[in-house]
Design a protein around this motif. Sequence first.
Motif, PDB file in Angstrom:
ATOM      1  N   LEU A 132       0.848  -1.189   0.000  1.00 19.52           N
ATOM      2  CA  LEU A 132       0.000   0.000   0.000  1.00 19.52           C
ATOM      3  C   LEU A 132       0.884   1.239   0.000  1.00 19.52           C
ATOM      4  CD1 LEU A 132      -2.804  -1.014   2.539  1.00 19.52           C
ATOM      5  CD2 LEU A 132      -2.605  -1.515   0.093  1.00 19.52           C
ATOM      6  N   GLU A 133       0.711   2.060  -1.026  1.00 21.92           N
ATOM      7  CA  GLU A 133       1.503   3.269  -1.208  1.00 21.92           C
ATOM      8  C   GLU A 133       0.694   4.478  -0.720  1.00 21.92           C
ATOM      9  OE1 GLU A 133       3.997   4.690  -5.015  1.00 21.92           O
ATOM     10  OE2 GLU A 133       1.840   4.848  -5.276  1.00 21.92           O
ATOM     11  N   PRO A 134       1.299   5.423  -0.019  1.00 23.50           N
ATOM     12  CA  PRO A 134       2.709   5.550   0.361  1.00 23.50           C
ATOM     13  C   PRO A 134       3.091   4.509   1.416  1.00 23.50           C
ATOM     14  CG  PRO A 134       1.408   7.246   1.459  1.00 23.50           C
ATOM     15  CD  PRO A 134       0.490   6.555   0.507  1.00 23.50           C
ATOM     16  N   TYR A 135       4.364   4.063   1.361  1.00 19.85           N
ATOM     17  CA  TYR A 135       4.776   3.039   2.299  1.00 19.85           C
ATOM     18  C   TYR A 135       6.083   3.411   2.974  1.00 19.85           C
ATOM     19  CZ  TYR A 135       6.658   1.612  -2.273  1.00 19.85           C
ATOM     20  OH  TYR A 135       7.210   1.585  -3.523  1.00 19.85           O
ATOM     21  N   TYR A 136       6.244   2.868   4.175  1.00 18.69           N
ATOM     22  CA  TYR A 136       7.460   3.041   4.963  1.00 18.69           C
ATOM     23  C   TYR A 136       8.652   2.628   4.112  1.00 18.69           C
ATOM     24  CZ  TYR A 136      10.583   2.508   9.017  1.00 18.69           C
ATOM     25  OH  TYR A 136      11.621   2.605   9.896  1.00 18.69           O
ATOM     26  N   ASP A 137       9.713   3.426   4.117  1.00 25.28           N
ATOM     27  CA  ASP A 137      10.769   3.257   3.124  1.00 25.28           C
ATOM     28  C   ASP A 137      11.490   1.903   3.194  1.00 25.28           C
ATOM     29  OD1 ASP A 137      12.084   3.870   5.482  1.00 25.28           O
ATOM     30  OD2 ASP A 137      13.407   5.383   4.600  1.00 25.28           O
ATOM     31  N   SER A 138      11.519   1.256   4.351  1.00 25.11           N
ATOM     32  CA  SER A 138      12.221  -0.028   4.424  1.00 25.11           C
ATOM     33  C   SER A 138      11.508  -1.110   3.623  1.00 25.11           C
ATOM     34  CB  SER A 138      12.400  -0.481   5.876  1.00 25.11           C
ATOM     35  OG  SER A 138      11.231  -1.082   6.386  1.00 25.11           O
ATOM     36  N   TYR A 139      10.205  -0.958   3.367  1.00 23.91           N
ATOM     37  CA  TYR A 139       9.494  -1.957   2.576  1.00 23.91           C
ATOM     38  C   TYR A 139      10.132  -2.084   1.191  1.00 23.91           C
ATOM     39  CZ  TYR A 139       5.564  -1.467   5.909  1.00 23.91           C
ATOM     40  OH  TYR A 139       4.773  -1.424   7.020  1.00 23.91           O
ATOM     41  N   ALA A 140      10.317  -0.946   0.535  1.00 20.82           N
ATOM     42  CA  ALA A 140      10.869  -0.950  -0.817  1.00 20.82           C
ATOM     43  C   ALA A 140      12.276  -1.540  -0.816  1.00 20.82           C
ATOM     44  CB  ALA A 140      10.883   0.463  -1.387  1.00 20.82           C
ATOM     45  N   ALA A 141      13.095  -1.159   0.164  1.00 18.89           N
ATOM     46  CA  ALA A 141      14.472  -1.657   0.218  1.00 18.89           C
ATOM     47  C   ALA A 141      14.507  -3.164   0.455  1.00 18.89           C
ATOM     48  CB  ALA A 141      15.247  -0.929   1.310  1.00 18.89           C
ATOM     49  N   CYS A 142      13.654  -3.667   1.343  1.00 21.68           N
ATOM     50  CA  CYS A 142      13.657  -5.103   1.651  1.00 21.68           C
ATOM     51  C   CYS A 142      13.139  -5.931   0.480  1.00 21.68           C
ATOM     52  CB  CYS A 142      12.841  -5.372   2.916  1.00 21.68           C
ATOM     53  SG  CYS A 142      13.596  -4.732   4.419  1.00 21.68           S
ATOM     54  N   ILE A 143      12.123  -5.421  -0.217  1.00 25.67           N
ATOM     55  CA  ILE A 143      11.645  -6.118  -1.412  1.00 25.67           C
ATOM     56  C   ILE A 143      12.770  -6.190  -2.438  1.00 25.67           C
ATOM     57  CG2 ILE A 143      10.044  -5.993  -3.364  1.00 25.67           C
ATOM     58  CD1 ILE A 143       8.057  -4.605  -1.382  1.00 25.67           C
ATOM     59  N   ALA A 144      13.497  -5.087  -2.600  1.00 25.36           N
ATOM     60  CA  ALA A 144      14.604  -5.050  -3.555  1.00 25.36           C
ATOM     61  C   ALA A 144      15.705  -6.023  -3.157  1.00 25.36           C
ATOM     62  CB  ALA A 144      15.164  -3.627  -3.652  1.00 25.36           C
ATOM     63  N   MET A 145      16.060  -6.060  -1.867  1.00 26.70           N
ATOM     64  CA  MET A 145      17.116  -6.976  -1.426  1.00 26.70           C
ATOM     65  C   MET A 145      16.735  -8.428  -1.650  1.00 26.70           C
ATOM     66  SD  MET A 145      18.879  -5.292   1.978  1.00 26.70           S
ATOM     67  CE  MET A 145      17.397  -4.849   2.876  1.00 26.70           C
ATOM     68  N   ALA A 146      15.430  -8.717  -1.560  1.00 25.24           N
ATOM     69  CA  ALA A 146      14.964 -10.083  -1.793  1.00 25.24           C
ATOM     70  C   ALA A 146      14.888 -10.417  -3.281  1.00 25.24           C
ATOM     71  CB  ALA A 146      13.596 -10.284  -1.145  1.00 25.24           C
ATOM     72  N   GLY A 147      15.051  -9.405  -4.127  1.00 26.23           N
ATOM     73  CA  GLY A 147      14.967  -9.634  -5.559  1.00 26.23           C
ATOM     74  C   GLY A 147      13.557  -9.596  -6.094  1.00 26.23           C
ATOM     75  N   GLY A 148      12.604  -9.172  -5.270  1.00 27.65           N
ATOM     76  CA  GLY A 148      11.219  -9.090  -5.704  1.00 27.65           C
ATOM     77  C   GLY A 148      10.929  -7.807  -6.454  1.00 27.65           C
ATOM     78  N   THR A 149       9.725  -7.724  -6.971  1.00 23.98           N
ATOM     79  CA  THR A 149       9.246  -6.530  -7.666  1.00 23.98           C
ATOM     80  C   THR A 149       8.098  -5.937  -6.870  1.00 23.98           C
ATOM     81  OG1 THR A 149       9.842  -7.435  -9.829  1.00 23.98           O
ATOM     82  CG2 THR A 149       8.237  -5.637  -9.795  1.00 23.98           C
ATOM     83  N   ARG A 150       8.225  -4.681  -6.473  1.00 26.17           N
ATOM     84  CA  ARG A 150       7.146  -4.073  -5.703  1.00 26.17           C
ATOM     85  C   ARG A 150       6.080  -3.534  -6.652  1.00 26.17           C
ATOM     86  NH1 ARG A 150      11.508  -0.536  -5.085  1.00 26.17           N
ATOM     87  NH2 ARG A 150      11.143   1.626  -5.767  1.00 26.17           N
ATOM     88  N   VAL A 151       4.845  -3.748  -6.253  1.00 27.53           N
ATOM     89  CA  VAL A 151       3.686  -3.311  -7.032  1.00 27.53           C
ATOM     90  C   VAL A 151       2.853  -2.419  -6.113  1.00 27.53           C
ATOM     91  CG1 VAL A 151       1.632  -4.026  -8.280  1.00 27.53           C
ATOM     92  CG2 VAL A 151       3.717  -5.430  -8.387  1.00 27.53           C
ATOM     93  N   PRO A 152       2.924  -1.105  -6.275  1.00 30.37           N
ATOM     94  CA  PRO A 152       2.199  -0.229  -5.357  1.00 30.37           C
ATOM     95  C   PRO A 152       0.714  -0.158  -5.682  1.00 30.37           C
ATOM     96  CG  PRO A 152       3.387   1.081  -6.977  1.00 30.37           C
ATOM     97  CD  PRO A 152       3.763  -0.345  -7.232  1.00 30.37           C
ATOM     98  N   VAL A 153      -0.102  -0.150  -4.638  1.00 32.61           N
ATOM     99  CA  VAL A 153      -1.522   0.175  -4.738  1.00 32.61           C
ATOM    100  C   VAL A 153      -1.712   1.413  -3.870  1.00 32.61           C
ATOM    101  CG1 VAL A 153      -3.874  -0.549  -4.193  1.00 32.61           C
ATOM    102  CG2 VAL A 153      -2.263  -2.173  -5.204  1.00 32.61           C
ATOM    103  N   THR A 154      -2.133   2.498  -4.488  1.00 29.88           N
ATOM    104  CA  THR A 154      -2.059   3.802  -3.840  1.00 29.88           C
ATOM    105  C   THR A 154      -3.296   4.107  -3.003  1.00 29.88           C
ATOM    106  OG1 THR A 154      -0.744   4.571  -5.722  1.00 29.88           O
ATOM    107  CG2 THR A 154      -1.641   6.252  -4.249  1.00 29.88           C
ATOM    108  N   LEU A 155      -3.063   4.466  -1.751  1.00 21.05           N
ATOM    109  CA  LEU A 155      -4.114   5.051  -0.920  1.00 21.05           C
ATOM    110  C   LEU A 155      -4.270   6.503  -1.356  1.00 21.05           C
ATOM    111  CD1 LEU A 155      -3.025   3.752   2.604  1.00 21.05           C
ATOM    112  CD2 LEU A 155      -4.809   2.807   1.141  1.00 21.05           C
TER     113      LEU A 155
END
Length: 395
Positions: A122-145
């Motif tokens: 859920l976007e906007p999101y706490y910044d560590s979410y994006a970094a942790c998804i990236a470190m795991a090699g995943g792709t983040r898909v934002p759904v905006t509030l």
Amino acid sequence: MTQGRPLLNRRLAEFGTTIFAEMSALAVRTGSINLGQGFPDTDGPEEVREAAVRALRAGHGNQYPPGPGVPELRTAIAAHQQRRYALTYDPDSEVLVTAGATEAIAATLLALVEPGDEVIALEPYYDSYAACIAMAGGTRVPVTLRPDSDSGTYRLDLDELRAAVTPHTRLILLNTPHNPTGTVLTREELAAIAELACERDLLVVTDEVYEHLVFEGDHLPIAGFPGMRERTVTIGSAGKTFSFTGWKVGWVTAGAELVTAVRSAKQFLTYVSAGPFQYAVAEALALPDSYFEGLRADLRTKRDLLSAGLAEAGFEVYRPAGTYFVTTDIRPLGGETDGFAFCRALPERCGVVAIPNAVFYDDREAGRSKVRFAFCKRESVLQEAVSRLKELKAR
């Protein structure tokens, strides 16, 4: 550079120094009131602090504690989930203590996400979410509030959430109460998310660190909805509830298989942490309901104080239903549209520090004019901040 490559792993190339570090340093340099980073300016209950002192003196936790966390704390976490939400967890196999919620998020995503997996957040999101998804090699898909000026709140579009799910979706990452918007997902919204997760066989990771800071109504863990207990990882923390953010004591509750997976990643991060503080948090979780009710009432008063002051200063205010942050729009101030520029200039203009919400978005334009203020401060500090902010309207 070595071998013609940048030193920083390309997965982290988009992440520099966090905005919290930048703005907190700016607060120190200018002597401003820091309403940016979310930490209280007073300590939590004296009896909890004394429990930590007792543990230190008794030698409890001064050496490596057990990898999953000390039994006393795991038992207290399980008891808390049972007492508050009627959720039953085995403290030996379904509870894991972490170095704050930040490590819990990192360990969970590293454990459950592989390259190519999509993670809905859920976007906007706490910044560590994006970094942790990236470190795991995943792709983040934002759904905006999205903000609703009529109601003064942010809302989730359930149709947009459903449309975001693809065959590559691994999990939905929730945060309720939600930082930075203060949104608290309703029973109907959570039921719809649960139905979607079961229908599409998705995992749900839910960050509930603000569970005791819901100002109207009650917090509802999605793990309690039909079909969700065995597919949900719930993350909690002592920092926000007991005002000891520096202790970094968090936890995960989930089915045994999920906890085993998360522990497999966590053991190679910190392994263990906060030994004596774990014993103190075990006692804190057993505090009477009056403590939690008092905390909520105190922060509700502070929310109202700062929200009213910001509105009077000329901001458009989105009244939070939970957390200890209030999001505003700076456009009504006249000529203000860039939250980054506004926040960087605000300390010199009136001696207050805030956070630009755009850092919490993939779509920076969606948060361009939004600014977040924290109200987890002493009332006298908030009153002084409000007084200074009113200077913006006078100019």
